[in-house]
Design a protein around this motif. Structure first.
Motif, PDB file in Angstrom:
ATOM      1  N   GLU A  64       0.829  -1.208   0.000  1.00  0.00           N
ATOM      2  CA  GLU A  64       0.000   0.000   0.000  1.00  0.00           C
ATOM      3  C   GLU A  64       0.862   1.256   0.000  1.00  0.00           C
ATOM      4  O   GLU A  64       0.444   2.309  -0.472  1.00  0.00           O
ATOM      5  CB  GLU A  64      -0.935  -0.003   1.211  1.00  0.00           C
ATOM      6  CG  GLU A  64      -2.050  -1.034   1.118  1.00  0.00           C
ATOM      7  CD  GLU A  64      -3.100  -0.862   2.195  1.00  0.00           C
ATOM      8  OE1 GLU A  64      -2.941   0.032   3.057  1.00  0.00           O
ATOM      9  OE2 GLU A  64      -4.093  -1.622   2.174  1.00  0.00           O
ATOM     10  N   ASP A  65       2.082   1.134   0.517  1.00  0.00           N
ATOM     11  CA  ASP A  65       2.995   2.269   0.615  1.00  0.00           C
ATOM     12  C   ASP A  65       3.775   2.408  -0.686  1.00  0.00           C
ATOM     13  O   ASP A  65       4.957   2.068  -0.777  1.00  0.00           O
ATOM     14  CB  ASP A  65       3.950   2.069   1.797  1.00  0.00           C
ATOM     15  CG  ASP A  65       4.844   3.276   2.033  1.00  0.00           C
ATOM     16  OD1 ASP A  65       4.499   4.383   1.573  1.00  0.00           O
ATOM     17  OD2 ASP A  65       5.904   3.113   2.684  1.00  0.00           O
ATOM     18  N   LYS A 114       3.979   8.208  -3.830  1.00  0.00           N
ATOM     19  CA  LYS A 114       2.856   9.151  -3.806  1.00  0.00           C
ATOM     20  C   LYS A 114       1.519   8.460  -3.541  1.00  0.00           C
ATOM     21  O   LYS A 114       0.461   9.021  -3.841  1.00  0.00           O
ATOM     22  CB  LYS A 114       2.795   9.957  -5.112  1.00  0.00           C
ATOM     23  CG  LYS A 114       4.034  10.833  -5.322  1.00  0.00           C
ATOM     24  CD  LYS A 114       3.875  11.790  -6.495  1.00  0.00           C
ATOM     25  CE  LYS A 114       5.091  12.715  -6.591  1.00  0.00           C
ATOM     26  NZ  LYS A 114       4.982  13.675  -7.712  1.00  0.00           N
ATOM     27  N   GLY A 115       1.565   7.255  -2.959  1.00  0.00           N
ATOM     28  CA  GLY A 115       0.345   6.555  -2.576  1.00  0.00           C
ATOM     29  C   GLY A 115      -0.528   6.121  -3.722  1.00  0.00           C
ATOM     30  O   GLY A 115      -1.729   5.882  -3.540  1.00  0.00           O
ATOM     31  N   ARG A 116       0.058   5.950  -4.894  1.00  0.00           N
ATOM     32  CA  ARG A 116      -0.742   5.626  -6.074  1.00  0.00           C
ATOM     33  C   ARG A 116      -1.047   4.137  -6.150  1.00  0.00           C
ATOM     34  O   ARG A 116      -0.177   3.295  -5.926  1.00  0.00           O
ATOM     35  CB  ARG A 116      -0.004   6.073  -7.336  1.00  0.00           C
ATOM     36  CG  ARG A 116       0.086   7.581  -7.470  1.00  0.00           C
ATOM     37  CD  ARG A 116       1.043   7.989  -8.564  1.00  0.00           C
ATOM     38  NE  ARG A 116       1.060   9.436  -8.742  1.00  0.00           N
ATOM     39  CZ  ARG A 116       2.054  10.099  -9.339  1.00  0.00           C
ATOM     40  NH1 ARG A 116       3.094   9.443  -9.812  1.00  0.00           N
ATOM     41  NH2 ARG A 116       1.988  11.411  -9.463  1.00  0.00           N
ATOM     42  N   ASP A 117      -2.293   3.804  -6.481  1.00  0.00           N
ATOM     43  CA  ASP A 117      -2.656   2.417  -6.741  1.00  0.00           C
ATOM     44  C   ASP A 117      -1.914   1.924  -7.979  1.00  0.00           C
ATOM     45  O   ASP A 117      -1.717   2.670  -8.944  1.00  0.00           O
ATOM     46  CB  ASP A 117      -4.173   2.287  -6.977  1.00  0.00           C
ATOM     47  CG  ASP A 117      -4.979   2.594  -5.726  1.00  0.00           C
ATOM     48  OD1 ASP A 117      -4.413   2.494  -4.614  1.00  0.00           O
ATOM     49  OD2 ASP A 117      -6.168   2.934  -5.860  1.00  0.00           O
ATOM     50  N   ARG A 124       8.151   2.964  -3.592  1.00  0.00           N
ATOM     51  CA  ARG A 124       8.402   4.289  -3.038  1.00  0.00           C
ATOM     52  C   ARG A 124       9.894   4.565  -2.895  1.00  0.00           C
ATOM     53  O   ARG A 124      10.368   5.649  -3.261  1.00  0.00           O
ATOM     54  CB  ARG A 124       7.710   4.440  -1.683  1.00  0.00           C
ATOM     55  CG  ARG A 124       7.895   5.823  -1.066  1.00  0.00           C
ATOM     56  CD  ARG A 124       7.149   5.949   0.253  1.00  0.00           C
ATOM     57  NE  ARG A 124       7.585   4.965   1.216  1.00  0.00           N
ATOM     58  CZ  ARG A 124       8.701   5.066   1.938  1.00  0.00           C
ATOM     59  NH1 ARG A 124       9.507   6.111   1.792  1.00  0.00           N
ATOM     60  NH2 ARG A 124       9.021   4.125   2.801  1.00  0.00           N
TER      61      ARG A 124
END
Length: 249
Positions: A212-213, A216-219, A224
């Motif tokens: 989930e991390d 920029k938190g994008r699906d 990251r």
């Protein structure tokens, strides 16, 4: 200021040329007399501010690298056409599972896994395995067809659970349906696995596990840590793809 029309090569380069000449001619070191000059009159000036990145999708630089997907061969499409020795279940340790193509989820990616009752599928991810961080959540999704339950759990390389398992009820009958669940790792590891077990026969495709991390938190996004390192370089451009040479497997 105009650049000089010639530049001397470095001593190392000149020595390499001289040695190459010696090998070809059989001449002695005392007889060697070689040099290289470069004509820069047609050269193009490059701005000192033009700083960018060169991205090449080889050695798992994309899948298994910058792209955050943890499951390798998630749609069971690997084949010898990709690499000698590859097959539909590469990266999966599967018991009671075969590859099938009849009535697929997608005609473009026609292969899927058909699992018998009590089957197990364990995906090893890329390289040494999947990287899990204790306390982080991971989004599981897959497409299934049948009527059963699929038990999912994160494990280490030995098969020991490192997350509470989740059970996903499958009730799609003869239709492909997407299912989702969330798993939380309780141990740090870089050799993790995703294990799935079934209680009765079921077809599976597009098995995905994402942190989930993400950047920029994008699906469906990027790793990251890697993406932030690239972003911190503040490049003026990104060249993708870098280009391919004539490689043979």
């Amino acid at each position: 200021m105009k650049p000089p029309t010639t530049r001397a090569v470095t001593a190392a380069a000149a020595a390499a040329v001289a040695l190459s000449s010696l090998t070809a001619s059989g001449a002695s070191a005392a007889e060697a007399d070689a040099g290289i000059s470069v004509d820069l009159r047609a050269a193009t000036d490059i701005s000192d501010d033009l700083y960018g990145l060169f991205y090449e999708d080889i050695n798992h630089a994309a899948d298994g690298g910058l792209y955050a997907e943890l499951v390798q061969n998630r749609s069971f499409e690997y084949s010898p056409a990709d690499l000698g020795g590859y097959h539909a279940l590469t990266a999966w340790a599967a018991t009671g599972v075969t590859a099938a193509t009849a009535d697929p989820l997608n005609d473009r990616n026609a292969t899927y896994a058909t699992a018998a009752a009590g089957a197990t599928l364990v995906n090893s991810g890329y390289n040494t395995g999947m990287a899990f961080d204790a306390g982080d959540d991971y989004d599981l999704s897959f497409w299934a067809r049948g009527a059963t339950e699929v038990r999912a759990v994160l494990t280490d390389a030995s098969g020991a659970a490192i997350a509470d398992p989740v059970t996903v009820p499958i009730s799609s009958g003869g239709e492909w349906t997407k299912y989702e669940a969330e798993l939380e790792a309780d141990t740090d590891t870089t050799t993790g696995r995703l294990a799935l077990t079934t209680t009765s026969a079921v077809d599976l495709d597009m098995v995905s596990l994402f942190p989930e991390d993400t950047f920029k938190g994008r699906d469906n996004g990027l790793r990251r840590d890697l993406a932030e390192l690239i972003d911190d370089l503040d490049p003026s451009f990104l060249r993708f793809p870098g280009g391919y040479s004539d490689l043979q497997h």
